[in-house]
Design an enzyme around this catalytic site. Structure first.
Site, mmCIF file in Angstrom:
data_model
loop_
_atom_site.group_PDB
_atom_site.id
_atom_site.type_symbol
_atom_site.label_atom_id
_atom_site.label_comp_id
_atom_site.label_asym_id
_atom_site.label_seq_id
_atom_site.Cartn_x
_atom_site.Cartn_y
_atom_site.Cartn_z
ATOM 1 N N HIS A 158 -26.934 -44.696 106.132
ATOM 2 C CA HIS A 158 -28.143 -43.925 105.852
ATOM 3 C C HIS A 158 -28.699 -44.286 104.475
ATOM 4 O O HIS A 158 -29.813 -44.770 104.381
ATOM 5 C CB HIS A 158 -27.924 -42.411 105.978
ATOM 6 C CG HIS A 158 -27.416 -41.985 107.308
ATOM 7 N ND1 HIS A 158 -28.100 -42.250 108.479
ATOM 8 C CD2 HIS A 158 -26.282 -41.329 107.661
ATOM 9 C CE1 HIS A 158 -27.416 -41.775 109.495
ATOM 10 N NE2 HIS A 158 -26.298 -41.217 109.029
ATOM 11 N N ASP A 196 -26.023 -44.324 115.802
ATOM 12 C CA ASP A 196 -25.490 -43.097 115.223
ATOM 13 C C ASP A 196 -25.276 -41.996 116.262
ATOM 14 O O ASP A 196 -24.294 -42.009 117.000
ATOM 15 C CB ASP A 196 -26.425 -42.637 114.106
ATOM 16 C CG ASP A 196 -25.841 -41.534 113.238
ATOM 17 O OD1 ASP A 196 -24.691 -41.115 113.482
ATOM 18 O OD2 ASP A 196 -26.518 -41.079 112.305
#
Length: 447
Positions: free
Chosen positions: A269, A320
């Site tokens: 991220h 993810d």
């Protein structure tokens, strides 16, 4: 002389351009033995792959069990933190058997999307309440077995998750994630071994979940094994605020101070960073795994991917939480999100986005000589149709641009991993009913 299998690629991505009429010889050890151009027609006995063939895609960040949340967490409003409560509920219901069934279906879905390697960020270690299974790695081994049956390579990123936040004890949901200390995590993780199609790596769940004085233990474990090390980093501003309150520094600075950053480390991220954070990440050659479809689904924000890459951080991509599983969409979204943020176009070429989805993703997962159609590389490749309603029209020399900016996972036709066909004509060869497998595995987790 080793036995070889020959593939004829109607159009192939050779890293810088699309080449028509390419033959690949694949050796019996699952690597590319030779690449020849100028083959205007398939040679006798060759397996024909019509469309646009590119190196296999690497999904560098996966939580397989999050696939069971698709649809459910799209109801109403909320934040990352309310989403997390729903995620915990699903996590509590999984057993080694049910996790194998779910992961096998999820990894088969990935194969259908052209993914040939997955990085599984795995922290669901123990039974509910925290009691270890008879085999302390039963859950991790279930994931490894699931990937094998689905035909994918897997890097199992065994994750240290020890605290509910900056030293606080795990809450009742998190007990099954925790080994108690980093030393006990390392002891359990050390029983996991690399094998054919499998790499074992490590992960720090986050600076919230691993106390600062135990970060170095995880980093040292990975360093001793030359293994990849991943970490969720600055996904939420609340994490940054809590870290500043607890330690007086940003999460990036805390990781740097405890030896976590480096060229085998990937921050996942890397969304809410200061300029100094970006310099630390880039200057240490720490990678960045962007997960745009999850970051937008959870309203996390748009990370500074362009600035990170400019500073020296290699970029990779992951799906993810599996709001969708489509690495082409992840690649496209990274560029398009940056366009929205800056109101300018053209931050990455199609070639650069394919590298993030391929070679650099494999490197982040510890797979050497992967992500390229060249002699000596792993014989992992994916073919995208150029005659669907999304891809028809552009000239073949623009196949890379067509794939990145128009195609979807639905346009994947063939997938080969280690020279073995995993997907043929859009169908998985060993999991014949992937939607049915997904539906059954997810239904088994409901009340």
């Amino acid at each position: 002389m080793p036995l070889t299998t020959t593939y004829w690629l109607e159009h192939a991505w050779l890293g810088t351009h699309t080449e028509p009429g390419v033959t690949l010889d694949v050796t019996e050890d699952g690597r590319i033995g030779a690449v020849r151009t100028g083959a205007t027609a398939p040679p006798p006995g060759a397996t024909v792959l019509r469309g646009f063939t590119l190196p296999g895609l690497a999904n560098a960040h996966s939580h397989a069990f999050h696939r069971a949340l698709r649809g459910t967490v799209q109801i109403g409003s909320g934040t990352f933190w309310t989403w997390r409560e729903t995620m915990y509920t699903v996590a509590q219901r999984l057993t080694p058997d049910s996790y194998f069934a779910l992961a096998r279906a999820v990894y088969a879905e990935m194969a259908l999307a052209g993914i040939t390697a997955v990085g599984e960020f795995h922290y669901l270690h123990h039974a509910p309440g925290g009691t270890p299974y008879a085999d302390p790695n039963a859950m991790g081994e279930a994931l490894v077995a699931a990937a094998a049956e689905a035909g994918l390579r897997i890097t199992l990123l065994d994750t240290a998750y020890l605290s509910s936040g900056f030293g606080a004890a795990p809450d009742r949901h998190q007990l099954r994630f925790s080994d108690g200390t980093a030393e006990r995590w390392a002891e359990r993780a050390s029983a996991l071994k690399d094998r054919d199609g499998v790499r074992i790596g490590a992960a720090v769940h986050s600076v919230r979940a691993v106390p600062a004085d135990q970060l170095a233990t995880v980093a040292r474990w990975a360093e001793e094994r030359r293994a990849p090390l991943h970490v969720h980093l600055s996904e939420q501003t609340a994490e940054n605020d809590a870290c500043l309150a607890a330690h007086g520094v940003t999460p990036t600075r805390l990781l740097a101070d405890h030896g976590v950053l480096g060229p085998r480390t990937t921050g996942v991220h890397n969304t809410h960073l200061t300029d100094a954070d970006i310099a630390l990440i880039g200057g240490s050659s720490t990678g960045t795994c962007m997960c745009p479809t999850t970051e937008r689904d959870l309203a996390d924000g748009i990370g500074p991917a362009a600035a990170l890459q400019k500073a020296g951080s290699p970029l990779s991509l992951g799906s993810d939480s599996h709001a969708v599983i489509d690495l082409l969409e992840e690649a496209r979204a990274m560029e398009l999100d940056e366009r929205l943020r800056t109101r300018t176009r053209g931050h990455w070429t199609a070639a650069a986005l394919l590298r993030a989805a391929g070679a650099d993703g494999h490197a982040a997962l510890g797979w050497d000589r992967a992500g390229a159609l060249e002699a000596g590389a792993l014989a992992d490749f994916t073919t995208i149709a150029l005659d669907t309603v999304r891809t028809a029209g552009p000239v073949p020399r623009l196949a890379a641009e067509t794939a990145v900016f128009a195609a979807t996972a639905a346009d994947v036709r063939h997938v080969v991993v280690g020279g073995r066909t995993v997907v043929r004509d859009g169908a998985h060869v060993s999991v014949p009913d992937v939607p049915g497998a997904l539906a059954a595995a997810i239904a088994a987790l409901r009340d």
